[in-house]
Each structure stands twice: as C-alpha cells, then as structure tokens.
Design a protein around this motif. Structure first.
Motif, PDB file in Angstrom:
ATOM      1  N   LEU A 137      25.029  42.027  49.820  1.00 22.28           N
ATOM      2  CA  LEU A 137      26.287  41.381  50.175  1.00 22.28           C
ATOM      3  C   LEU A 137      27.089  41.104  48.904  1.00 22.28           C
ATOM      4  N   PRO A 138      28.283  41.673  48.767  1.00 24.93           N
ATOM      5  CA  PRO A 138      29.085  41.406  47.570  1.00 24.93           C
ATOM      6  C   PRO A 138      29.584  39.968  47.561  1.00 24.93           C
ATOM      7  N   LEU A 139      29.457  39.323  46.404  1.00 31.11           N
ATOM      8  CA  LEU A 139      29.881  37.932  46.260  1.00 31.11           C
ATOM      9  C   LEU A 139      31.188  37.798  45.498  1.00 31.11           C
ATOM     10  N   VAL A 140      31.248  38.429  44.324  1.00 27.00           N
ATOM     11  CA  VAL A 140      32.433  38.270  43.482  1.00 27.00           C
ATOM     12  C   VAL A 140      32.460  39.388  42.437  1.00 27.00           C
ATOM     13  N   LEU A 141      33.661  39.816  42.080  1.00 29.20           N
ATOM     14  CA  LEU A 141      33.832  40.674  40.918  1.00 29.20           C
ATOM     15  C   LEU A 141      33.817  39.725  39.731  1.00 29.20           C
ATOM     16  N   SER A 142      32.694  39.650  39.037  1.00 27.10           N
ATOM     17  CA  SER A 142      32.481  38.577  38.063  1.00 27.10           C
ATOM     18  C   SER A 142      33.145  38.816  36.713  1.00 27.10           C
ATOM     19  N   ALA A 143      33.385  40.064  36.359  1.00 28.24           N
ATOM     20  CA  ALA A 143      34.028  40.341  35.070  1.00 28.24           C
ATOM     21  C   ALA A 143      34.608  41.746  35.092  1.00 28.24           C
ATOM     22  N   ILE A 144      35.675  41.913  34.324  1.00 28.74           N
ATOM     23  CA  ILE A 144      36.283  43.234  34.169  1.00 28.74           C
ATOM     24  C   ILE A 144      36.931  43.284  32.803  1.00 28.74           C
ATOM     25  N   LYS A 145      36.759  44.389  32.119  1.00 28.37           N
ATOM     26  CA  LYS A 145      37.295  44.555  30.767  1.00 28.37           C
ATOM     27  C   LYS A 145      37.874  45.954  30.635  1.00 28.37           C
ATOM     28  N   PHE A 146      39.076  46.067  30.081  1.00 25.28           N
ATOM     29  CA  PHE A 146      39.697  47.351  29.802  1.00 25.28           C
ATOM     30  C   PHE A 146      39.738  47.561  28.302  1.00 25.28           C
ATOM     31  N   TRP A 147      39.599  48.806  27.849  1.00 27.40           N
ATOM     32  CA  TRP A 147      39.746  49.102  26.430  1.00 27.40           C
ATOM     33  C   TRP A 147      40.120  50.561  26.240  1.00 27.40           C
ATOM     34  N   THR A 148      40.626  50.849  25.053  1.00 23.27           N
ATOM     35  CA  THR A 148      40.932  52.225  24.661  1.00 23.27           C
ATOM     36  C   THR A 148      40.338  52.468  23.284  1.00 23.27           C
ATOM     37  N   ARG A 149      40.215  53.714  22.946  1.00 17.63           N
ATOM     38  CA  ARG A 149      39.746  54.089  21.616  1.00 17.63           C
ATOM     39  C   ARG A 149      40.920  54.673  20.839  1.00 17.63           C
ATOM     40  N   THR A 150      40.986  54.327  19.577  1.00 18.71           N
ATOM     41  CA  THR A 150      41.980  54.953  18.712  1.00 18.71           C
ATOM     42  C   THR A 150      41.343  56.070  17.899  1.00 18.71           C
TER      43      THR A 150
END
Length: 108
Positions: free
Chosen positions: A64-77
């Motif tokens: 049972l899904p409870l929560v999207l607890s974390a999300i992080k976006f990034w790019t590489r140079t």
C-alpha cells in the motif's frame, strides 16, 4: 486516514529524462552513447541531454503506497566516473558525499 503500525519499505528509483537539443547548455547531460562508426571506422559518440530524478516511495509490507517521501532532480555538467577517471582514482577513496549514489542516502 487511519494510522498504520509496523514496518514500512522505502522504494527508490532514478529516472532519466532525455531531451533532444543541439547543445547541452542550460539543461545538462545524462550520458554518452555510441552513434556507430564514421567512414574511417572510428566510433562516433554523442552526448544525450537531459536531467535525472531520484525518488523515494514509502509503502507498507502489503504494498500500500503511503507517501512520496523524497524527490531530487539534478543535471550533470560533465561526466564523472568514466573509465579513464576510474583508472586514476580509486572509487573507494572518494567520499560518499561526492558520489551520485549519495542521493539514495539523502532521500532515505
């Protein structure tokens, strides 16, 4: 929602979003791919532009899904961890905070 007791699982995954662009400036790069051989027989490589997302989803043992607890976006140079770099640097000597895999620990 009633409160649930017991252990939870935190599922993590990294997704790459690729975009077609002439130049990577302003969006970042995700990886390099082999484009085949040129007329001289040399491999041609091209850079894929885009960004990466690392997400963590908390679920019960029943799924049972409870929560999207974390999300992080990034790019590489620039590329880190290429074969040439690995020959020069022992990966076990690089602090965990400088590795991309650190995102998993941050999200947890």
């Amino acid at each position: 929602m009633p409160r649930r007791a017991g252990p939870i699982l935190v599922l993590q995954d990294t997704t790459e979003f690729t975009l077609q662009r002439e130049r990577s400036e302003g969006i970042g790069i995700t990886y390099r791919v082999n484009s085949g051989k040129d007329k001289a027989g040399r491999f041609r490589m091209h850079t894929v532009c885009g960004l990466s997302m690392h997400s963590s989803l908390a679920v019960t043992l029943d799924g049972l899904p409870l929560v999207l607890s974390a999300i992080k976006f990034w790019t590489r140079t620039k590329f880190k961890g290429t074969a040439a770099l690995n020959k020069k640097i022992n990966p076990t000597r690089v602090p965990i905070e400088e590795k991309e895999s650190f995102r998993s620990l941050e999200n947890l």
